[in-house]
Structures are given as C-alpha cells and as structure tokens.
Design a protein around this motif. Sequence first.
Motif, PDB file in Angstrom:
ATOM      1  N   PRO A 299      57.071  15.518  25.868  1.00 34.59           N
ATOM      2  CA  PRO A 299      56.193  15.438  27.051  1.00 34.59           C
ATOM      3  C   PRO A 299      54.754  15.696  26.665  1.00 34.59           C
ATOM      4  O   PRO A 299      54.525  16.570  25.754  1.00 34.59           O
ATOM      5  CB  PRO A 299      56.556  16.280  28.114  1.00 34.59           C
ATOM      6  N   ARG A 348      49.730  20.433  31.830  1.00 31.55           N
ATOM      7  CA  ARG A 348      50.566  18.896  31.508  1.00 31.55           C
ATOM      8  C   ARG A 348      52.058  19.256  31.716  1.00 31.55           C
ATOM      9  O   ARG A 348      52.594  20.389  32.138  1.00 31.55           O
ATOM     10  CB  ARG A 348      50.160  18.385  30.283  1.00 31.55           C
ATOM     11  N   ALA A 349      52.836  18.468  31.279  1.00 28.51           N
ATOM     12  CA  ALA A 349      54.201  18.413  31.605  1.00 28.51           C
ATOM     13  C   ALA A 349      55.046  19.057  30.666  1.00 28.51           C
ATOM     14  O   ALA A 349      56.201  19.300  31.064  1.00 28.51           O
ATOM     15  CB  ALA A 349      54.865  16.851  31.438  1.00 28.51           C
TER      16      ALA A 349
END
Length: 351
Positions: A299, A348-349
């Motif tokens: 990711p 972020r992820a």
Amino acid sequence: MAHGARGGRGGGRPTLEEVAARAGVGRGTVSRVINGSPRVSAATRAAVEAAVAELGYVPNNAARALAANRTDAVALVVPEPETRFFAEPYFSDMLRGVGAELAETRMQLLLIFAGNDRERRRLAQYLAAHRVDGVLLVSVHADDPLPDLVTQLEIPAVISGPRSATETLTSVDSDNYDGARQAVEHLLARGRRRIAHITGRLDVYGAQRRADGYRAALRDAGCEVDERLVEVGDFTEEGGHRAMRALLERCPDLDAVFAGSDVTAAGARRLLREAGRRIPDDVALVGYDDSAIARHMDPPLTSVRQPIQEMGRRMIDLLLAEIADRRPAPTHEGEPRRLVLPAELVVRASS
C-alpha cells in the motif's frame, strides 16, 4: 531620450559605474544583481534592472569573471557512488532544486562524484586549482575530508545536513529529530507498541538525529526503549531487507517499523511480505523523505516529508551570498549559518 543617454558617455559601451550612477546605488550592488545574488531587495533589483535596460548595458562575462578572479561555476559534490545517486530520489530532488534556483543566474553547475579515493584525489586537485567559485556538499559522512579541504582552500561552501552539532560550514537541513518524533507518535496513536527502527548510516548526522527522535518519542509516551528493536541500516533497499530480517528474527512480535528512508522501507516491505506479514494489519510501516517511491508503493507508504527541493534552492541562495560577498565559507559574523526547514508527516495506507 537625451542624446548619448543610451550607450553610455559619448555613445560608447556603457560601464558598470554608469549603471550604478543611473540606479543610484553602489558598483557592488550592481554586481550583485548581475550575478544573481539573493542579497538585494526587490526595489533595488528593479532599479538596477531598469538602469541596465535604459543604458543598454551588456555584461562582459569573460572580463568580469577574470577581473574578479571568478569562474562563474559552482560544483555540486556528491561523495557517493554514481549508482546510489541515480537510485535514490533524494539526490534527484536535491539536484532539481539546485538547478531551478541556479537557472536564474549566470552560474554554471558541475555535478561531481567523489565516491572513492581516486575520485576524491582528482576532486582535491580540481578544487585546489580554484576552477569553481563555490561548492555544494551533499550526503557527507562524519569522517569525510572534503569539508575540511574546502575550508583550507577558502572556497565558499554550503553543506546539506551538518556533519555534527558543531558543524563549521554553512548548512541547510530539515528537522530530522522532529520528523522522526512525528512518525513514532503517529504509530503510537494507532495503538502500536512494539515499534522497530531501521536507521540510516550512523556516520550521517541526520540518521543519528532520526534515531534520537525515535527514542525520545517512545520515552515521552512512557514506552520502554528496547534496543533490540533498533537495527542499523544504510539508506538502501537491500539494507532495509537485511535489517528487517534481523529484526523479525530477534523480535517476531514487533507491530510497526519506522524506516530511515523510503528506499529502506521498500526493502523492509519486501521482507515482511516474504515472511507473510500484512501491511498495515500485522505490521505498520513508515518511511522517510516522502519520495515518489512512497506514493507508488502498495500500500502507499506513510512517510516524513522533508522539503528536499527547497533545501537545494536555499543552499544555492546561501552559496551565492557567500560568493558575492567574497566571504570565507566557514563563518558569517563569527558563527556558521544553520538553516533547518520543517519536516511533515504524510499519512497513507501503510500505517
């Protein structure tokens, strides 16, 4: 326009002194504007540029450089192998920032690698011949002799990231300590408690400061600093892969990793996947630099953004000021200039 106003006295080629008189400033100020020095106010720059246009002044670059004992060139020196320069986004971002700022001046930029003893000896001879007006030093390790060499030669120089807390050269850096704190505080806020750190090369002061920030964030949260969760890396992908393997063997219950660079994080991610660990479900991952690598990972990688291109621009600004003022590189009014730009966590992820 009065007869003879354009083209200087008697219709000949206008001089620097005539431009200064027309603009109402000193000869040195005109020289700074022409050389692109940042040490000129907007109003003064506009007055000089107007006088240049009115008189039709054209600098004689060769004569100007010769008279001032100048080469109109600066060197960006990277004491690393070329392979690392082209593999890591940090260097290309730095080069973009330097090049963009220098494009507004008359100076030429030379890119010089000094990753081994032979290249360093050749660079020392080149600098001793004073073939450049100033030097930008990027990715310098604590024991590198190049900063001392430029000091001895009295060549204006700016370093990207000081070698230590007592750096004597003008330096530009981002806040590595606070950037690392932000990364670890974020992981703690997500409920992670067994947070590992893969450092950069610890002969690089920025890597030391990131490790300091990592430890400080844990202590301030009341967490034990378990040194088994710290593994020395080298900012490379393979180094991140090796370090991640060692960490999992020592501490299989770790639940987060703060990597010293995005490239290192990419290597750590590869090993985690080989070991069957899901990101971020089993192990959260945070990098450093916020490079294109971070955005394109799967990711996408949470990363600490340092303003690398801005650092490059500010380095050039400081170097041109050193050159224009003919001021020795190590100090300004008795103290080295130290510019530290803020770092920012981009979530972020992966975490």
